[in-house]
Design a protein around this motif. Structure first.
Motif, PDB file in Angstrom:
ATOM      1  N   SER A 144     -27.297 -27.197  -5.961  1.00  0.00           N
ATOM      2  CA  SER A 144     -27.784 -25.829  -5.785  1.00  0.00           C
ATOM      3  C   SER A 144     -28.200 -25.150  -7.087  1.00  0.00           C
ATOM      4  CB  SER A 144     -26.719 -24.982  -5.088  1.00  0.00           C
ATOM      5  OG  SER A 144     -25.538 -24.913  -5.879  1.00  0.00           O
ATOM      6  N   ASP A 147     -31.738 -26.538  -7.457  1.00  0.00           N
ATOM      7  CA  ASP A 147     -32.568 -26.377  -6.256  1.00  0.00           C
ATOM      8  C   ASP A 147     -32.695 -24.929  -5.819  1.00  0.00           C
ATOM      9  OD1 ASP A 147     -32.944 -29.110  -6.069  1.00  0.00           O
ATOM     10  OD2 ASP A 147     -31.214 -29.417  -4.770  1.00  0.00           O
ATOM     11  N   ARG A 148     -31.687 -24.109  -6.075  1.00  0.00           N
ATOM     12  CA  ARG A 148     -31.693 -22.743  -5.575  1.00  0.00           C
ATOM     13  C   ARG A 148     -31.601 -21.697  -6.678  1.00  0.00           C
ATOM     14  NH1 ARG A 148     -30.566 -19.533  -0.959  1.00  0.00           N
ATOM     15  NH2 ARG A 148     -31.354 -21.301   0.245  1.00  0.00           N
ATOM     16  N   ALA A 152     -34.637 -19.126  -8.115  1.00  0.00           N
ATOM     17  CA  ALA A 152     -34.370 -17.752  -7.686  1.00  0.00           C
ATOM     18  C   ALA A 152     -34.336 -16.809  -8.878  1.00  0.00           C
ATOM     19  CB  ALA A 152     -33.047 -17.687  -6.917  1.00  0.00           C
ATOM     20  N   ARG A 276     -42.310 -26.674  -6.771  1.00  0.00           N
ATOM     21  CA  ARG A 276     -42.068 -25.982  -5.510  1.00  0.00           C
ATOM     22  C   ARG A 276     -42.719 -24.610  -5.564  1.00  0.00           C
ATOM     23  NH1 ARG A 276     -35.673 -27.271  -4.146  1.00  0.00           N
ATOM     24  NH2 ARG A 276     -35.844 -29.550  -4.207  1.00  0.00           N
ATOM     25  N   THR A 278     -43.386 -20.730  -5.632  1.00  0.00           N
ATOM     26  CA  THR A 278     -42.598 -19.587  -6.110  1.00  0.00           C
ATOM     27  C   THR A 278     -43.296 -18.307  -5.674  1.00  0.00           C
ATOM     28  OG1 THR A 278     -43.762 -19.783  -8.222  1.00  0.00           O
ATOM     29  CG2 THR A 278     -41.570 -20.771  -8.092  1.00  0.00           C
ATOM     30  N   GLU A 285     -34.764  -9.767  -1.064  1.00  0.00           N
ATOM     31  CA  GLU A 285     -34.368 -10.507  -2.263  1.00  0.00           C
ATOM     32  C   GLU A 285     -35.045  -9.965  -3.511  1.00  0.00           C
ATOM     33  OE1 GLU A 285     -35.734 -14.559  -2.014  1.00  0.00           O
ATOM     34  OE2 GLU A 285     -37.672 -13.960  -1.191  1.00  0.00           O
ATOM     35  N   TYR A 419     -27.181 -16.843  -1.381  1.00  0.00           N
ATOM     36  CA  TYR A 419     -28.579 -16.801  -1.844  1.00  0.00           C
ATOM     37  C   TYR A 419     -28.722 -17.456  -3.213  1.00  0.00           C
ATOM     38  CZ  TYR A 419     -32.953 -14.966  -3.697  1.00  0.00           C
ATOM     39  OH  TYR A 419     -34.196 -14.848  -4.267  1.00  0.00           O
ATOM     40  N   TRP A 420     -27.762 -17.215  -4.096  1.00  0.00           N
ATOM     41  CA  TRP A 420     -27.848 -17.767  -5.448  1.00  0.00           C
ATOM     42  C   TRP A 420     -27.291 -19.187  -5.547  1.00  0.00           C
ATOM     43  CZ3 TRP A 420     -30.741 -15.896  -9.189  1.00  0.00           C
ATOM     44  CH2 TRP A 420     -31.181 -14.571  -9.086  1.00  0.00           C
ATOM     45  N   GLY A 421     -26.923 -19.791  -4.414  1.00  0.00           N
ATOM     46  CA  GLY A 421     -26.483 -21.174  -4.406  1.00  0.00           C
ATOM     47  C   GLY A 421     -25.027 -21.364  -4.771  1.00  0.00           C
ATOM     48  N   LEU A 424     -23.365 -23.021  -1.812  1.00  0.00           N
ATOM     49  CA  LEU A 424     -24.086 -24.188  -1.298  1.00  0.00           C
ATOM     50  C   LEU A 424     -23.715 -25.414  -2.119  1.00  0.00           C
ATOM     51  CD1 LEU A 424     -27.617 -22.575  -0.771  1.00  0.00           C
ATOM     52  CD2 LEU A 424     -25.815 -22.907   0.927  1.00  0.00           C
TER      53      LEU A 424
END
Length: 425
Positions: A144, A147-148, A152, A276, A278, A285, A419-421, A424
């Motif tokens: 995460s 990936d996150r 973010a 990815r 953006t 968010e 949301y911020w991983g 996760l």
């Protein structure tokens, strides 16, 4: 603005010329590109290289349109030089200059050709997020954080206006380009996605009806097409073998009226990971919502122990609604402050030389500790809510307010941390 014209030693009338446009950086001196200027001049090209502007350009502020205007001024200066054929002056752009040089050429028929090196066909925010994420993956990071959390953070920075020109789309400019274009990429480019960008250039040029382009890949070359001894991390002073010769021969062919047609040469680069999207942040968010959440956390998590200390000083201390509220307060404050601090450190040290600290199963130990604490805070927040419902009538009004604010902040913390991983894998 000040610059230097580098001329071939042998005099020759009506020679071609080329202006060099810097990559990112405030006030980059012309000496930074003097190796390229000298090598191109040795191939018969009059070269103008100039000091990049500092006024109006910084880490948080820049305009590619303004930089293109600077480049057009340099083109006009070179076209006026004795011995330079004004109809044979082109423009060369490195990295950020790969966005700027085509923009200048699309605005002026005075530019005869375009050369780009390490150029991006993608928006700046997407490219930068990829570069840092790719650097983290190279040292073994997965999960995460990469990936996150990292993308973010970049989106939040851009949404807050701290990332200039984040969503600039180079494709319309390339589609409007009518001059021949030479694109050069090093196969060990760690800053520009070398596998994704060239096809974007080709498709955009073809869409605009311009088939006079050549795309060339150099093995064992880094972002600026210099030699690299370590896979793109270090830039050696020497240009990649054959790079300057390619530019010299391509320019001679173009100004002689023999531009190549849709040519792609060299070993195709391979990216270990792909970029990815953006996109701009949704309302929930966005930067204002993130600031609102942080303000709530600061008031609740920091306010809880401060209020307790004040009550003790006044001799009115009592039993807390639940000890879980203390964990929500202390743990939540730690996760928020240390989490953002670590993320900023990862971003600032990412890219070529990522240093996330010790890893365990592909996760930085620091990130794993923050994740474990975030889980504990989430559980404690639920326990605090349940305790308040069970003991509400027995609690003093002040404690109900204090613990209630902590409970609300704890419940908000759960989706925020997800949301911020932090919640996760």
């Amino acid at each position: 603005m000040r610059g230097t014209v580098v001329l071939p030693a042998a005099p020759a009338p009506g020679r071609p010329g080329m202006v060099l446009v810097h990559g990112a950086g405030t006030g980059t001196p012309r000496e930074k590109l003097m190796t390229e200027a000298v090598e191109f001049a040795r191939r018969g090209i009059a070269v103008l290289v100039y000091d990049k502007r500092s006024a109006g350009y910084s880490l948080f502020r820049r305009s590619y349109a303004q930089l293109a205007g600077d480049a057009l001024g340099a083109v006009a200066a070179l076209r006026a030089q004795p011995g330079v054929n004004p109809a044979k002056v082109g423009i060369w752009g490195l990295s950020e200059g790969g966005w700027v040089a085509p923009m200048a050429a699309a605005r002026s028929a005075d530019i005869a050709f375009v050369v780009v090196v390490g150029a991006n066909g993608l928006p700046p925010l997407r490219q930068q997020a990829w570069a840092v994420a790719a650097g983290l993956r190279r040292v073994g990071v997965s999960g995460s954080l990469v990936d996150r959390a990292e993308p973010a953070l970049y989106r939040a920075i851009a949404d807050g206006g701290l990332f200039p020109e984040p969503h600039h789309d180079p494709v319309p400019t390339l589609a409007a380009l009518r001059q021949p274009l030479l694109g050069i990429w090093g196969n060990a480019d760690l800053l520009t996605p070398p596998e994704e960008s060239p096809p974007i250039f080709a498709r955009a040029l073809e869409r605009g009806g311009n088939r006079h382009y050549a795309l060339h890949f150099f093995p064992d070359a880094e972002h600026a097409a210099h030699v690299t001894p370590d896979g793109g991390v270090t830039r050696a002073p020497e240009l990649a073998p054959g790079y300057a010769d390619l530019v010299g021969s391509w320019v001679r062919d173009v100004v002689a009226g023999r531009p190549p047609v849709a040519r792609v040469e060299g070993p195709a680069p391979v990216q270990a990971s792909h970029t990815r999207p953006t996109p701009p942040s949704a309302w929930w968010e966005s930067a204002p919502m993130q600031v609102a959440a942080l303000a709530l956390f600061a008031a609740a998590f920091a306010g809880y122990p401060l209020a307790a200390a004040a009550r003790r000083l006044r001799g009115r201390a009592g039993a807390p609604a639940t000890r879980a509220a203390r964990l929500v307060s202390a743990g939540g404050l730690t996760v928020v402050t240390a989490g953002f601090g670590y993320l900023m450190y990862v971003v600032m040290t990412g890219g070529k030389l990522a240093a996330p600290g010790p890893l365990l199963a592909g996760r930085p130990v620091i990130w794993l500790a923050l994740q474990a604490l975030a889980v504990a805070v989430g559980v404690a927040a639920v326990l605090t809510v349940l305790a308040l419902r069970r003991r509400r009538a027995a609690l003093p009004r002040g404690e109900r307010v204090r613990a209630g604010l902590v409970a609300v902040a704890g419940l908000v913390f759960i989706p925020w941390a997800a949301y911020w991983g932090l919640l996760l894998p």
